[in-house]
Structure formats: structure tokens, C-alpha cells
Design an enzyme around this catalytic site. Structure first.
Site, PDB file in Angstrom:
ATOM      1  N   GLU A 280      15.471  56.516  -4.844  1.00  0.00           N
ATOM      2  CA  GLU A 280      16.830  56.467  -4.297  1.00  0.00           C
ATOM      3  C   GLU A 280      17.887  56.393  -5.381  1.00  0.00           C
ATOM      4  O   GLU A 280      19.006  56.894  -5.209  1.00  0.00           O
ATOM      5  CB  GLU A 280      16.987  55.260  -3.360  1.00  0.00           C
ATOM      6  N   HIS A 301     -11.161  59.034  -7.462  1.00  0.00           N
ATOM      7  CA  HIS A 301     -12.167  59.721  -6.659  1.00  0.00           C
ATOM      8  C   HIS A 301     -11.532  60.620  -5.600  1.00  0.00           C
ATOM      9  O   HIS A 301     -12.225  61.188  -4.765  1.00  0.00           O
ATOM     10  CB  HIS A 301     -13.103  58.697  -6.016  1.00  0.00           C
ATOM     11  N   LYS A 417      19.865  60.595   9.224  1.00  0.00           N
ATOM     12  CA  LYS A 417      20.321  59.678  10.272  1.00  0.00           C
ATOM     13  C   LYS A 417      21.312  60.372  11.205  1.00  0.00           C
ATOM     14  O   LYS A 417      21.231  60.238  12.433  1.00  0.00           O
ATOM     15  CB  LYS A 417      20.966  58.439   9.652  1.00  0.00           C
TER      16      LYS A 417
END
Length: 428
Positions: A280, A301, A417
Site C-alpha cells: 500500500e 516443496h 469500493k
């Protein structure tokens, strides 16, 4: 309490790329608060001011009260409103601690299944709620609060619920401030001059941590120690050294991704907190490294093949090397030795873990030619956590200003948003 090693980072003397003058200019921007976003630099001296603050005393008293009354504490928040607390909880307490209060973090997802399962889990338990939101209108935590506030009130009644619901929000405005005041819920303040991803050392992180059994005084003292130790505005400062090294790997050598790696499972959420802090803070104006994380040897792995032999010049690694584990175990010896591991019985698991770290470092840095920065942590305790928070916050301030951006805003977050609210039909 954090040492930066660049032996495997493929970088020569940092001073050949960054001048003392440039570092000093950025340091003065930070400490004189003249740079972009400087109104959000309250974290610089927060810990030493808050340690003896009246509100902090009240916070610890409230935490002790909650610990005596409940089995479960629901921490409601998203992003910076929960990641720091959960990171500290895991790092300090471990993943299977024996504290009396179980901490459950919600409000960070709109997964219906997850919320329904948590609701079913706590319906017959004594639980409390910490609702963390500056505005009180963020959808994810607000939905969770509605659900669990109703459940708690139905369980024990409105008056009794007042003692077990706590708001951490703005000091004088916003939906959550208004709700808490109208219903008589205890409130603690999110400071105006500290952004969400920098807020873990405020009540946002300290109240959940105090309830979880963490010594929050030690957390703050760790940050104070870092504040004093990292005040030097030069490349002798370990936080500046880290900031400059990652900046050069990005801008001079064109790496796109920084992978933060730990060899301790309880550091996974610390890596998640770091990802938000740097993602951010730096990801704007088409700039910044993509923050990525891996837990070794687990991810060796699954991702180890790609790291070793996949597309080159994409990522470099920053290794958190914990010098002293919280706990350790010896390898037991068996008579039949069917797994051929008796040669390890004179070693602890932590010793073997460090041998793995060295072997991977040689494979990635030497054979695959991947730069590696090493951050040596002394331990995973409360003091170290506070120190690490301040270290990374200061590093990202320097790093952001080196990129020429405002490290303290997040304009891009608002776009999704707005789209979501429009699609949901939110009234204008």
C-alpha cells in the site's frame, strides 16, 4: 535487534549509488515532516508518548477485565485494523498457545461459510467483541459486527453486552464512534496522524494483544529502542540500509518482486503485515516492488523449483533469520534407524532449520544468481516485534521517498469500493 546483511545481495558498496546528501534530505523530510503525507508520521514517536498515557492504562485494565470474563475474543477489522495484531499474536504466542482467551479474527472477509462457522462456534461460548474501524462504514467489518453484536445481545442481554463490546475508532466522528456512544460501548482512539497499516502499536493492536496475553509494555519498549537506535540519518542505520538495498535492486537492476522469506511458521502473518505495509505504501504511480512472501522449507516443496530455475530477474529474496527460536526439540534416536536419521540425533530441529537456510541461500544466491538480503532477528518475542514494526515502518518511509511517491496514502484502494457500492445499490 535487526541486522541487515548484504553479502548475498549482489550489491557493492551502497554509498556508490546513493549519496549521503540524498539520504540526509530524505531523513530531514521525515523528521521535520515536510514530505508528502507528513501529516501521517505520528508513529515516529508514538510508542514513547503512549507508554505513560492515561488511555493506555485504561486499555490494560479493560484487557484484564475481558480476560476474566470470556473464553473467546472476536477481533473485527480488515487490513491494518487486524493484520498487525494477528501478526504479533502469532509471532509472540506461537500458533498453538495456552492462553485462556482464544483470539478469532473476523471482518476481514465476506465469506459466508467462514462467518457462519464462526457464529456456530461461539454461540454457546462466552465471547467479547472488539470492533476496529476508523469510519465504521467499511463493509466487511461492519457486516461482521452486525451479526455478532446481535448474537451477543441475544445471548446475554443489552446491558451485559455493553461490558464486552469495545470500539476502536475515531476520537470524535464516524459511524462507529456514534454507534458506540449511543449504545454505551467503551471506546479507544485511532490517532488521526497514524494510517491504518502503521497502527499496530496504537489501541488497534495493543488491546487485542493485551487480551491475548502479550506483554504490550515490552512491545512498546521494543519500538522505543528502535526509535532511538535507528535515528541516525546515514547508511549505518540498518533500516536505511534495507530501504536503499531494495530500492537499488528494483530501480538499478530492474527486479519487480521482493519475496520476504521466513523459516518459522509463526512468522507467516508477520509477512502478511509486511506485504500490506509495503504494497500500500509503494504501489502507486506505476512504481514499487510487488511484495510477496514464502515460508521455507514448506514453500520450497511448491515454489522452490520456480525460484531456482524459473523466469529470471523477476524476484529477489529478503530472508528473516531468527537467531533464537522460542522453543526447540532434539531429534530422538531409534534402535532400528529405518529412516536413516540417526546421524541427526546430536542436533536440534532449529540447528537443522538453520542448515537448511544456509543450503537454500547457496542454491538461490550462488547457483540461481538471485540476490538475497538477510535480516537477522534476535528472537520472536514481544520486544523484537515492537522493534521490527518500527524498523519496517521507517524503512518504508525512506523507500517511498526514494521512489518519489507519498508512502502514506492509498488512493487506489478506494476504486474497488466505489465500484462495489455502485453494484450493491448503496444510496448516494
Amino acid at each position: 535487534m535487526i541486522k541487515v546483511l548484504l553479502d548475498y545481495a549482489k550489491l557493492n558498496n551502497l554509498a556508490t549509488y546513493i549519496s549521503d546528501k540524498e539520504i540526509k534530505q530524505i531523513g530531514e523530510m521525515i523528521y521535520k515532516k515536510t514530505g508528502l503525507g507528513s501529516d501521517f508520521l505520528g508513529w515516529l514517536d508514538w510508542a514513547e508518548n503512549y507508554l505513560n498515557d492515561k488511555e493506555y492504562t485504561e486499555l490494560k485494565l479493560k484487557a484484564e477485565q475481558i480476560k476474566k470474563q470470556v473464553e473467546v475474543c472476536l477481533v473485527i477489522g480488515i487490513g491494518g485494523s487486524y493484520l498487525g495484531a494477528r501478526a504479533a499474536d502469532n509471532m509472540i504466542n506461537g500458533l498453538h498457545n495456552k492462553n485462556n482467551v482464544e483470539m478469532i479474527y473476523i471482518g476481514n472477509t465476506m465469506s459466508a461459510t467462514y462467518l457462519a462457522q464462526i457464529k456456530d462456534y461461539v454461540k454457546d461460548k462466552k465471547f467479547s467483541i472488539i470492533n476496529i474501524s476508523k469510519s465504521g462504514t467499511t463493509v466487511e467489518p461492519s457486516i461482521s459486527f452486525r451479526i455478532f453484536e446481535e448474537l451477543l445481545i441475544n445471548q446475554i442481554g443489552q446491558e451485559n453486552a455493553k461490558e464486552l463490546i469495545i470500539a476502536i475508532t475515531d476520537k470524535s466522528k464516524g459511524a462507529l464512534f456514534t454507534l458506540a456512544k449511543s449504545k454505551g460501548y467503551k471506546s479507544f482512539v485511532i490517532p488521526d496522524n497514524i494510517g491504518g497499516r502503521f497502527s499496530v502499536l496504537t489501541p488497534v493492536g495493543l488491546l487485542p494483544l493485551a487480551i491475548s496475553g502479550v506483554n504490550t509494555d515490552q512491545v512498546l519498549l521494543g519500538a522505543i529502542k528502535a526509535q532511538k537506535k535507528l535515528a541516525d540519518i546515514s547508511l549505518n542505520n540498518e533500516a536505511i540500509k534495507y530501504a536503499v538495498a531494495r530500492y537499488l535492486l528494483h530501480t538499478k537492476y530492474n527486479f519487480k518482486v521482493e519475496a520476504l522469506v521466513s523459516y518459522e511458521m509463526q512468522m507467516q502473518l508477520m509477512c502478511e503485515w509486511w506485504k500490506q505495509l509495503f504494497g500500500e505504501s509503494e504501489g502507486k504511480e506505476n512504481k514499487g516492488l510487488l511484495p510477496f512472501s514464502m515460508i521455507f522449507s514448506t514453500d520450497l516443496h511448491s515454489l522452490g523449483q520456480f525460484v531456482q530455475e524459473g523466469t529470471k530477474n523477476i524476484l529477489f529474496e529478503t530472508i528473516i533469520d531468527i537467531k533464537k527460536p522460542t522453543l526447540d526439540l532434539l531429534i530422538p534416536k531409534t534402535v532400528d534407524n529405518l529412516d536413516n536419521l540417526n546421524y541427526l540425533t546430536d542436533k536440534t530441529i532449529n540447528e537443522i532449520n538453520h542448515v537448511a537456510l544456509k543450503g537454500v541461500l547457496q542454491a538461490h544466491a550462488d547457483s540461481a544468481n538471485i540476490p538475497n538480503i538477510i535480516l537477522e532477528f534476535e528472537s520472536m518475542n514481544d520486544l523484537q516485534f515492537g522493534y521490527a514494526v518500527y524498523f519496517f515502518e521507517l524503512a518504508v518511509a525512506y523507500s517511498g521517498y526514494l521512489l518519489g511517491i507519498n508512502p502514506f496514502n492509498q488512493p487506489g484502494v478506494e476504486i474497488y469500493k466505489k465500484n462495489m457500492f455502485k453494484l450493491l445499490g448503496k444510496p448516494q
